[in-house]
Design a protein around this motif. Sequence first.
Motif, PDB file in Angstrom:
ATOM      1  N   TRP B 131     -18.619  48.209   8.156  1.00 29.76           N
ATOM      2  CA  TRP B 131     -18.135  48.172   9.537  1.00 29.76           C
ATOM      3  C   TRP B 131     -17.628  46.785   9.886  1.00 29.76           C
ATOM      4  O   TRP B 131     -16.613  46.628  10.585  1.00 29.76           O
ATOM      5  N   ASN B 132     -18.360  45.773   9.403  1.00 23.42           N
ATOM      6  CA  ASN B 132     -17.952  44.410   9.725  1.00 23.42           C
ATOM      7  C   ASN B 132     -16.594  44.072   9.119  1.00 23.42           C
ATOM      8  O   ASN B 132     -15.847  43.273   9.684  1.00 23.42           O
ATOM      9  N   ILE B 133     -16.281  44.672   7.965  1.00 24.42           N
ATOM     10  CA  ILE B 133     -14.962  44.423   7.381  1.00 24.42           C
ATOM     11  C   ILE B 133     -13.885  44.853   8.381  1.00 24.42           C
ATOM     12  O   ILE B 133     -12.905  44.139   8.619  1.00 24.42           O
ATOM     13  N   LEU B 134     -14.099  46.019   9.017  1.00 33.90           N
ATOM     14  CA  LEU B 134     -13.154  46.475  10.038  1.00 33.90           C
ATOM     15  C   LEU B 134     -13.198  45.584  11.267  1.00 33.90           C
ATOM     16  O   LEU B 134     -12.157  45.220  11.818  1.00 33.90           O
ATOM     17  N   LEU B 135     -14.424  45.242  11.697  1.00 35.05           N
ATOM     18  CA  LEU B 135     -14.561  44.445  12.916  1.00 35.05           C
ATOM     19  C   LEU B 135     -13.939  43.064  12.746  1.00 35.05           C
ATOM     20  O   LEU B 135     -13.280  42.549  13.649  1.00 35.05           O
ATOM     21  N   TYR B 136     -14.125  42.457  11.558  1.00 37.54           N
ATOM     22  CA  TYR B 136     -13.595  41.108  11.331  1.00 37.54           C
ATOM     23  C   TYR B 136     -12.075  41.125  11.247  1.00 37.54           C
ATOM     24  O   TYR B 136     -11.402  40.312  11.884  1.00 37.54           O
ATOM     25  N   SER B 137     -11.534  42.053  10.452  1.00 31.10           N
ATOM     26  CA  SER B 137     -10.073  42.052  10.323  1.00 31.10           C
ATOM     27  C   SER B 137      -9.430  42.488  11.640  1.00 31.10           C
ATOM     28  O   SER B 137      -8.389  41.953  12.038  1.00 31.10           O
ATOM     29  N   GLY B 138     -10.087  43.431  12.349  1.00 28.00           N
ATOM     30  CA  GLY B 138      -9.568  43.843  13.656  1.00 28.00           C
ATOM     31  C   GLY B 138      -9.592  42.712  14.661  1.00 28.00           C
ATOM     32  O   GLY B 138      -8.679  42.576  15.480  1.00 28.00           O
ATOM     33  N   PHE B 139     -10.624  41.882  14.568  1.00 27.13           N
ATOM     34  CA  PHE B 139     -10.762  40.744  15.489  1.00 27.13           C
ATOM     35  C   PHE B 139      -9.544  39.836  15.411  1.00 27.13           C
ATOM     36  O   PHE B 139      -8.999  39.409  16.435  1.00 27.13           O
ATOM     37  N   ILE B 140      -9.121  39.571  14.175  1.00 23.62           N
ATOM     38  CA  ILE B 140      -7.961  38.681  13.998  1.00 23.62           C
ATOM     39  C   ILE B 140      -6.739  39.293  14.687  1.00 23.62           C
ATOM     40  O   ILE B 140      -6.015  38.604  15.414  1.00 23.62           O
ATOM     41  N   GLY B 141      -6.542  40.596  14.515  1.00 24.37           N
ATOM     42  CA  GLY B 141      -5.414  41.269  15.145  1.00 24.37           C
ATOM     43  C   GLY B 141      -5.513  41.262  16.662  1.00 24.37           C
ATOM     44  O   GLY B 141      -4.547  40.917  17.355  1.00 24.37           O
ATOM     45  N   VAL B 142      -6.689  41.606  17.179  1.00 29.22           N
ATOM     46  CA  VAL B 142      -6.869  41.699  18.625  1.00 29.22           C
ATOM     47  C   VAL B 142      -6.674  40.334  19.281  1.00 29.22           C
ATOM     48  O   VAL B 142      -5.996  40.208  20.302  1.00 29.22           O
ATOM     49  N   VAL B 143      -7.248  39.301  18.658  1.00 33.64           N
ATOM     50  CA  VAL B 143      -7.113  37.956  19.243  1.00 33.64           C
ATOM     51  C   VAL B 143      -5.667  37.481  19.130  1.00 33.64           C
ATOM     52  O   VAL B 143      -5.162  36.791  20.026  1.00 33.64           O
ATOM     53  N   ALA B 144      -4.988  37.865  18.054  1.00 35.87           N
ATOM     54  CA  ALA B 144      -3.582  37.478  17.921  1.00 35.87           C
ATOM     55  C   ALA B 144      -2.754  38.105  19.051  1.00 35.87           C
ATOM     56  O   ALA B 144      -1.895  37.436  19.649  1.00 35.87           O
ATOM     57  N   ILE B 145      -3.038  39.373  19.374  1.00 35.86           N
ATOM     58  CA  ILE B 145      -2.322  40.032  20.484  1.00 35.86           C
ATOM     59  C   ILE B 145      -2.623  39.303  21.794  1.00 35.86           C
ATOM     60  O   ILE B 145      -1.727  39.015  22.592  1.00 35.86           O
ATOM     61  N   TYR B 146      -3.883  38.994  21.983  1.00 32.05           N
ATOM     62  CA  TYR B 146      -4.315  38.304  23.192  1.00 32.05           C
ATOM     63  C   TYR B 146      -3.629  36.936  23.301  1.00 32.05           C
ATOM     64  O   TYR B 146      -3.121  36.553  24.365  1.00 32.05           O
ATOM     65  N   LEU B 147      -3.543  36.231  22.170  1.00 33.18           N
ATOM     66  CA  LEU B 147      -2.890  34.914  22.159  1.00 33.18           C
ATOM     67  C   LEU B 147      -1.410  35.066  22.493  1.00 33.18           C
ATOM     68  O   LEU B 147      -0.838  34.277  23.246  1.00 33.18           O
ATOM     69  N   TYR B 148      -0.802  36.110  21.936  1.00 36.77           N
ATOM     70  CA  TYR B 148       0.611  36.353  22.229  1.00 36.77           C
ATOM     71  C   TYR B 148       0.796  36.606  23.725  1.00 36.77           C
ATOM     72  O   TYR B 148       1.687  36.055  24.358  1.00 36.77           O
ATOM     73  N   ALA B 149      -0.111  37.428  24.288  1.00 36.83           N
ATOM     74  CA  ALA B 149      -0.018  37.736  25.715  1.00 36.83           C
ATOM     75  C   ALA B 149      -0.171  36.481  26.562  1.00 36.83           C
ATOM     76  O   ALA B 149       0.453  36.341  27.619  1.00 36.83           O
ATOM     77  N   LEU B 150      -0.999  35.550  26.086  1.00 37.56           N
ATOM     78  CA  LEU B 150      -1.193  34.295  26.824  1.00 37.56           C
ATOM     79  C   LEU B 150       0.054  33.421  26.758  1.00 37.56           C
ATOM     80  O   LEU B 150       0.388  32.734  27.721  1.00 37.56           O
ATOM     81  N   MET B 151       0.740  33.435  25.611  1.00 40.14           N
ATOM     82  CA  MET B 151       1.812  32.469  25.385  1.00 40.14           C
ATOM     83  C   MET B 151       3.194  32.993  25.742  1.00 40.14           C
ATOM     84  O   MET B 151       4.088  32.216  26.043  1.00 40.14           O
ATOM     85  N   ALA B 152       3.382  34.329  25.681  1.00 37.77           N
ATOM     86  CA  ALA B 152       4.721  34.876  25.902  1.00 37.77           C
ATOM     87  C   ALA B 152       5.069  34.834  27.390  1.00 37.77           C
ATOM     88  O   ALA B 152       4.183  34.828  28.251  1.00 37.77           O
TER      89      ALA B 152
END
Lengths: 155, 403, 256
Positions: B131-152
């Motif tokens: 489960w953590n493999i999914l949670l960790y790799s998903g975290f990178i994606g989710v935070v990247a989207i969040y960062l994009y939303a902050l910067m765009a």
Amino acid sequence: MKQLLTSLLAMAALLISPSYAQSLFPSVPKALGEPHPEGNEYWRINHPALLAHDRDLVVLEGIRDVDASLTGCVVCHAVNGPDQAPVQSPVSADSPDNSCRVCHEYVAVKIGCFTCHASVPAMEDVARILPEYSNSDEGWRAYLEDLSNLQRVSQ
Amino acid sequence: MERITYRELRSTPKVWGLMALCAAFVGAAGIEVFYLAKYGPIITGLNNQIVWGVPHVFAIFLIVAASGALNVSSIGSVFGKMAYKPVARMANLLAVALLIGGLAVLVLDLGRPERLIMAMYTYNFTSIFAWNILLYSGFIGVVAIYLYALMARGVSPKALKAAALLAFIWRLALTTGTGSIFGWLVARTAYDTAIMAPMFIAMSFSFGMAMFMLVMILTTSITHRVYSPELRTRQARLLGVFVAAVLYFVIVYHLSNIYLAKKTAYESWILLNGGIYTWLFWGGQVLIGSILPMILLFHPKIDTKKGYVLLAALLVVVGGFAQLYVIIVGGQAYPLEIFPGFEVSSSFSDGVVNSYTPKLGEFALGFGGIALALMIAGLGMKFLRIVPENLSDDNVDPAVLAD
Amino acid sequence: MTNPSKKPKGAEISRRDILKSGAALATLTLAPGVTLMAFGGKASASEDMPADGLKPGARWGLLIDAGKCPEDCSACVAACSTEQGWENNGLDTDPQWIRKVTLKETATGRTNSLPVMCQHCENPPCVDVCPTGASFKREDGIVLVNRHTCIGCRYCMMACPFKARSFVAAPVTGQKSYSPRGVGTVEGCNLCVHKIDRGDGTTACVEACTATGNNAMMFGDLNDPQSEIAIAVATYASQELRADLGLGLGVRYQNI
């Protein structure tokens, strides 16, 4: 441009000349036992998938009498090492003469199997897979002798 | 009050010098990885009793700190504290960087790191690790989207809030998963308790905030930018609260264990007779990691001074490593109770405290992970508009600071 | 009870018959790259092999009588080491698939001795935690590591309450063909699965124990009411280690 042309010509010459062409391909050791009914070409292409399929039968379901077994490869495709006093013995995967390595090195594919699996045939496996050899020192000697008499074939 | 502007870091010798230093540490870790591949794990201090050692301490610290660093950003976007908004980008970048650093260590410490891809296609859904493999790799994606939303430009506040909320929920799940790696192990006396999950969440708040403040103070210092002292002091006090929260969970954990007769022997060992683990617990985790930082962070005169805040954050990080060493290695060192009511002995360390002497290479791998994380964060700040240029007291929302 | 292992077995037989009847080429063009194959013709034709595949509905287990196990005897450990090809030279990184444990009852001072190996749980924690499913339980209750998918994370070693597993820390050579083992993977007692599949009906440790005359170990199918082991556990008191964990062990002990 000139250099490129010369090297291309040289490579073409290598391919055309039969004596050179032979040396470009791996010299595959011959094997004991009856040949694969499907033919060598089939096994050359499909052995990874066949082995992977049957290993799951063995490990997960306990079906031991499978057609593609690594022990089978190791027994029939064994290669005797150079004469070592007092006895000759088949080489392990550490030797470049090992049947698997001859081809795998040619195509630059790493063999993962022998990190865990035995790469040298054991007497009882020889007797089980090739019943013409008995599970005895005598059978083992006959097996080694027959291995030594095998020739290499260039493809 | 001006609008906050974000600028890439300028190319200065200090910036590139620090990058080179990080690269050197990553290189040292690379040497260890090479030797591991060549000789196998025999070159580490690991054995059949202590199977997770120093690299796991580093990896889990970084993973826990990653989810905590994101918290700095969540406080702004999810809980509406506008003062935290200007540092949100940096928190997101640091969260991703720390996670990648931690995962790198975790993966390279596997017996067969080259088979990692197998964990993607032969999957066991009952494993919290899977489960953590999914949670960790998903975290990178989710935070990247969040960062994009902050910067765009032109991202609606609603969409930003949704991204922030998703990231916040995801990080809670992630840290719950990390804590449950230990919490769901019935075999060992030190684990086998549900409190591990919330304790790890508290630890993530604390370690993540500390790592964030270290990086923020360091970056603004070497690039001569302003880090609003008002905001810094607020964050410092919040860090103090997080440290106290961790201490609370630690106290509850040990008190519950002392109350259970079957676990009292373990508690008297870890708290009184555990040698290095007892020292690390009282000296490292409690004194250096909790008491001293709390004094520094709650003292009304000291908590406003940059140097002391930096020191406090550093102490929290050191204490965090001590705490994870006690949990991970100490938990394995205590003998397994296979035969309750018997004294046991065998050739396989039955009935004795297991020994573990970490090798230099294991530290090299761990520090390499930290260096990799800092390098990713540094490169991000160098080439993206992450770090605010004018984060002075005047430019931080005064209404929020007042409340 | 239905047994899925019957399916591939059935397919195997029919395809072998096709191959034997000389239709190999036709079969190949129909489905290349699937499982249409025969190994040399000889290997597949060894008719002296017992019925292949695991025994459906079986629950293989051990019954160990600590009362008959002398403290100074380690025949079972030596036999396992020889059979499976692992070596314990006294280093803490050396594997131990089976070990002798000496017990002293704290309250009474009574001493005792017994072997401990993988307990082949009904609900194995190592299987629950394994991220890739490499740690798995065969249908006949044997808990194994599939080294083809083991990534060496050691989480199973963290989870096992019996310290049944070891980690191979350095490259290995000279493995047995029936017991592959290699660096970076986790290993443990496999209940001599190769012997069970071969139809030996025993394990190396039990054979060795019987040979010493101590007769402290018994192997058999706990689910077969007629088996010696099932009758023994139904007649005499026996216990599981850490029964409080509710793991349902395949190894039971008497007179601890």
